[in-house]
Write a protein that holds these residues in place. Structure first.
Motif, PDB file in Angstrom:
ATOM      1  N   GLY A   1      50.397  38.754  29.753  1.00 27.18           N
ATOM      2  CA  GLY A   1      49.180  38.074  29.330  1.00 27.18           C
ATOM      3  C   GLY A   1      48.560  37.186  30.380  1.00 27.18           C
ATOM      4  N   LEU A   2      48.755  37.503  31.668  1.00 26.89           N
ATOM      5  CA  LEU A   2      48.208  36.702  32.759  1.00 26.89           C
ATOM      6  C   LEU A   2      46.955  37.384  33.297  1.00 26.89           C
ATOM      7  CD1 LEU A   2      51.569  36.013  34.645  1.00 26.89           C
ATOM      8  CD2 LEU A   2      50.471  34.581  32.924  1.00 26.89           C
ATOM      9  N   LEU A   3      45.825  36.721  33.193  1.00 27.43           N
ATOM     10  CA  LEU A   3      44.566  37.310  33.638  1.00 27.43           C
ATOM     11  C   LEU A   3      44.450  37.190  35.148  1.00 27.43           C
ATOM     12  CD1 LEU A   3      41.954  38.668  32.908  1.00 27.43           C
ATOM     13  CD2 LEU A   3      40.935  36.425  32.479  1.00 27.43           C
ATOM     14  N   ASP A   4      44.661  38.314  35.844  1.00 26.35           N
ATOM     15  CA  ASP A   4      44.639  38.359  37.305  1.00 26.35           C
ATOM     16  C   ASP A   4      43.386  39.103  37.745  1.00 26.35           C
ATOM     17  OD1 ASP A   4      45.074  38.532  39.979  1.00 26.35           O
ATOM     18  OD2 ASP A   4      47.104  39.355  39.850  1.00 26.35           O
ATOM     19  N   LEU A   5      42.455  38.378  38.389  1.00 25.73           N
ATOM     20  CA  LEU A   5      41.200  38.969  38.845  1.00 25.73           C
ATOM     21  C   LEU A   5      41.211  39.309  40.329  1.00 25.73           C
ATOM     22  CD1 LEU A   5      38.579  36.767  36.942  1.00 25.73           C
ATOM     23  CD2 LEU A   5      39.596  38.945  36.260  1.00 25.73           C
TER      24      LEU A   5
ATOM     25  N   LEU B   1      41.098  35.119  41.331  1.00 27.50           N
ATOM     26  CA  LEU B   1      39.859  35.639  41.898  1.00 27.50           C
ATOM     27  C   LEU B   1      39.651  35.089  43.308  1.00 27.50           C
ATOM     28  CD1 LEU B   1      37.161  37.150  41.712  1.00 27.50           C
ATOM     29  CD2 LEU B   1      36.197  35.131  40.585  1.00 27.50           C
ATOM     30  N   GLY B   2      39.934  33.801  43.490  1.00 32.02           N
ATOM     31  CA  GLY B   2      39.829  33.207  44.822  1.00 32.02           C
ATOM     32  C   GLY B   2      40.808  33.823  45.804  1.00 32.02           C
ATOM     33  N   PHE B   3      42.029  34.136  45.339  1.00 31.55           N
ATOM     34  CA  PHE B   3      43.004  34.756  46.239  1.00 31.55           C
ATOM     35  C   PHE B   3      42.521  36.121  46.718  1.00 31.55           C
ATOM     36  CE2 PHE B   3      46.468  37.960  46.203  1.00 31.55           C
ATOM     37  CZ  PHE B   3      46.975  37.674  47.470  1.00 31.55           C
ATOM     38  N   GLY B   4      41.937  36.913  45.805  1.00 29.71           N
ATOM     39  CA  GLY B   4      41.428  38.216  46.212  1.00 29.71           C
ATOM     40  C   GLY B   4      40.353  38.112  47.276  1.00 29.71           C
ATOM     41  N   GLU B   5      39.446  37.139  47.127  1.00 27.18           N
ATOM     42  CA  GLU B   5      38.395  36.966  48.126  1.00 27.18           C
ATOM     43  C   GLU B   5      38.956  36.410  49.430  1.00 27.18           C
ATOM     44  OE1 GLU B   5      35.047  37.898  47.891  1.00 27.18           O
ATOM     45  OE2 GLU B   5      36.035  38.999  46.270  1.00 27.18           O
ATOM     46  N   ILE B   6      39.933  35.512  49.335  1.00 31.24           N
ATOM     47  CA  ILE B   6      40.555  34.959  50.536  1.00 31.24           C
ATOM     48  C   ILE B   6      41.234  36.056  51.348  1.00 31.24           C
ATOM     49  CG2 ILE B   6      42.443  33.485  51.349  1.00 31.24           C
ATOM     50  CD1 ILE B   6      41.705  31.535  49.119  1.00 31.24           C
ATOM     51  N   PHE B   7      41.910  36.973  50.663  1.00 33.59           N
ATOM     52  CA  PHE B   7      42.572  38.071  51.369  1.00 33.59           C
ATOM     53  C   PHE B   7      41.553  38.909  52.135  1.00 33.59           C
ATOM     54  CE2 PHE B   7      43.471  42.642  51.228  1.00 33.59           C
ATOM     55  CZ  PHE B   7      44.579  42.693  52.054  1.00 33.59           C
TER      56      PHE B   7
ATOM     57  N   VAL C   1      54.353  33.844  46.782  1.00 34.98           N
ATOM     58  CA  VAL C   1      53.679  32.717  47.434  1.00 34.98           C
ATOM     59  C   VAL C   1      52.431  32.313  46.647  1.00 34.98           C
ATOM     60  CG1 VAL C   1      52.379  32.046  49.494  1.00 34.98           C
ATOM     61  CG2 VAL C   1      54.570  33.246  49.723  1.00 34.98           C
ATOM     62  N   ILE C   2      51.688  33.279  46.147  1.00 36.55           N
ATOM     63  CA  ILE C   2      50.485  32.955  45.384  1.00 36.55           C
ATOM     64  C   ILE C   2      50.843  32.521  43.966  1.00 36.55           C
ATOM     65  CG2 ILE C   2      48.317  33.872  44.483  1.00 36.55           C
ATOM     66  CD1 ILE C   2      48.394  33.406  47.517  1.00 36.55           C
TER      67      ILE C   2
END
Length: 593
Positions: free
Chosen positions: A284-288, A353-359, A335-336
């Motif tokens: 149930g973790l919303l990962d964008l 969502l921020g992690f995806g853009e940072i990558f 790490v994330i």
């Protein structure tokens, strides 16, 4: 709502409505054997009388099924098994599907050739028969008794046609017969999937989507899907084996390298969606930003692939490259996840969502100018060599048993092995104590914590496992696509895989199920790949499809019993209507409502 103000045809006796439906389906079926247009400029050559082709074949199948289900309503021995959940709603849906295919065909012919003047009598015969079948089928009674009205109007009958019937207990068959039924079901599924991929032009694929949408809903409403589901639940190991065998047979049915490549990419997309299902569907973790883990695995494999454009300049064996990609994604997941999984809901979604853009921005900046020379920036890492495992070169064609397997088919079979591994991991995790703890956290994290579940540790485990599975798929994707670039791993875009499409595949397919994300991913990848001429409108159509599906089937295409009970009324009352309720404060008695 009553039928007093309804059109007159809704008051037709059931027998007359059934006869008219049967006759309309027969007329529509007959029209498919007549010419629909005078010129072969329209794809599929619909000019031949007595030999249906192209869209005529789809209309023929829909009309034949409509006729078959209509005949089952007469109580003919041997046909009643087709409709354990009722005969009328499936017949109505199939009639609508026939009219949809024929109507779309007429519109496509008119648009391409320049008007209805290009239509031959066969098209009008099929259209007339389909229209008669639809109008007459609206006069058939509904299969589900309604609480508010025993005589619903046409809209209510259509709405109730989309509701899945409750599974009915059926007489146990011999084990060998049940296994044969499962094998036959997967064989039909393979044929339908292969037909969809092999469609050579967009008009045929759109007609295929219309036929499959109405046909699948009809057989589901008839109760056949519920029966197959009961058998697959009973024979789970046989079901998994049959699914893998059917998937293994797919490349042997393909002679076009492009279609085999679509199959390989569907497997990559589906495998990543199944990994995301661990995070979203179970925990149930919303990962964008989940697509970033796919990118981590792909970049890690590309760096050690021996590509001449790799700054590292090393070449690992494939098994070592797989472990490198999976380990890199695992590390990034931990790490994330460690500092962010204490957040919940929308806050967690924003962070991922921020992690995806940072990558994406980071790998774009590691170009030797803005940062260290590690990923070649926006150019990515091209010229990734083909795999060679135990002397088997995946980049060349091989003849196996009289069949020629090209490069795409080779990678498809390799990805199928990875998909099997991911399916096994997901299934074992879901059935384990940890899987039940994930479901408890998903339903109510506070209650789960109060019962002694270490929510943070288990959420971190789900995050790390999902990232690892995505990294495994990324190692194969890097070799299939020859190159990895930052633009491949965005949150949203017109071409999957990206985080938005991955999340949609899980939700539309059915969260928490094994086959749901696989089905959702296959549809979401196949439709854009076959309708490239509508690329500018894909996101609009995608949003429209989401709205319609959430309206009529919010639990997803493949849903477990929990989701069906959650999103649909069960029809059960809290208090029986004939049991009196006592108002202790006033000392009076009221009838239960």
């Amino acid at each position: 709502m009553t039928t007093q103000n309804a059109p007159a045809f809704l008051a037709l006796p059931t027998a007359a409505a059934r006869i008219a439906t049967t006759a309309g389906a027969a007329i529509a079926l007959t029209g498919t054997f007549l010419a629909w247009t005078w010129t072969d400029e329209f794809p599929g050559d619909l000019t031949v009388t007595g030999y249906p082709g192209g869209l005529q074949v789809l209309a023929l199948i829909c009309a034949a099924l409509t006729l078959l289900f209509a005949l089952s309503g007469y109580g003919i021995k041997g046909l009643r098994w087709l409709t354990p959940g009722g005969t009328n709603s499936p017949t109505r849906l199939l009639a609508l599907g026939t009219l949809g295919v024929v109507g779309y065909s007429i519109g496509a012919i008119s648009a391409k050739l320049g008007g209805v003047v290009n239509l031959e009598p066969g098209a009008w015969v099929s259209a007339t028969g389909a229209l008669i079948a639809v109008i007459a089928s609206l006069g058939l009674p509904g299969d589900l008794p309604l609480e508010k009205d025993s005589s619903p109007n046409a809209w209510e009958r259509f709405r109730d046609s989309l509701r899945a019937p409750a599974p009915k207990r059926i007489k146990d068959l011999p084990a060998w017969a049940e296994i044969l039924i499962i094998a036959g079901a997967f064989g039909i599924g393979l044929h339908v999937f292969t037909y969809g991929i092999d469609t050579e032009y967009a008009e045929l694929f759109i007609g295929f989507l219309i036929a499959v949408a109405f046909g699948f809903t009809a057989i589901s409403r008839a109760g056949l899907i519920a029966r197959i589901t009961a058998l697959t639940t009973k024979h789970r190991n046989v079901t998994v084996a049959a699914a893998l065998i059917a998937a293994f047979c797919f490349p042997f049915t393909q002679q076009n390298e492009q279609y085999a490549l679509i199959g390989a990419n569907i497997l990559i997309f589906a495998t990543v969606a199944l990994g995301l299902n661990v995070v979203v569907g179970l925990a149930g973790l919303l990962d964008l930003g989940y697509v970033a883990f796919l990118g981590v695995g792909a970049y890690a494999a590309a760096l050690v692939s021996g590509s001449p454009m790799s700054p590292i300049g090393v070449q690992f064996p494939f098994w070592a490259a797989v472990l490198t990609g999976a380990a890199a994604s695992l590390v990034f997941g931990v790490v994330i996840g460690a500092p962010t999984l204490r957040l919940r809901g929308d806050y967690l979604a924003i962070v991922t969502l921020g992690f995806g853009e940072i990558f994406r921005l980071t790998v774009n900046a590691l170009n030797g100018v803005s940062g260290p020379d590690l990923t070649n920036g926006s150019q990515g890492i091209p010229s990734i060599p083909d795999l060679n495992i135990l002397g088997f070169d995946f980049g060349i064609s091989h003849d196996i048993g009289g069949f020629t397997l090209g490069r795409s088919a080779n990678y498809y079979l390799l990805m199928l092995v990875f998909t099997g591994v991911v399916v096994m991991v997901f299934r074992r995790s879901n059935e384990s104590r940890i899987g039940r703890a994930w479901v408890a956290i998903r339903e109510d994290e506070t209650a789960a914590t109060a019962m002694g579940i270490n929510a943070f540790r288990l959420k971190l485990l789900a995050f790390a496992l999902g990232a690892t599975l995505a990294g495994l798929a990324g190692t194969v994707q890097a070799h299939v696509s020859y190159t990895v670039t930052p633009e491949q791993y965005q949150f949203a875009g017109s071409v999957p895989p990206n985080s938005a499409f991955l999340l949609a595949a899980v939700i539309l397919g059915g969260m928490g199920t094994l086959s749901g994300p696989l089905v959702g991913a296959a549809l979401l990848y196949l439709i854009p790949a076959k309708l490239q001429f509508m690329q500018d409108y894909q996101l609009f159509l995608f949003g429209l499809a989401l709205i319609l599906l959430m309206r009529f089937r919010p639990e997803g295409l493949v849903a477990d019993r929990r989701k069906q009970l959650e999103f649909h009324e069960t029809g059960q009352l809290d208090v029986p209507p004939d049991v009196p309720l006592t108002d202790t404060a006033a000392g009076t008695t009221k009838a239960g409502a």
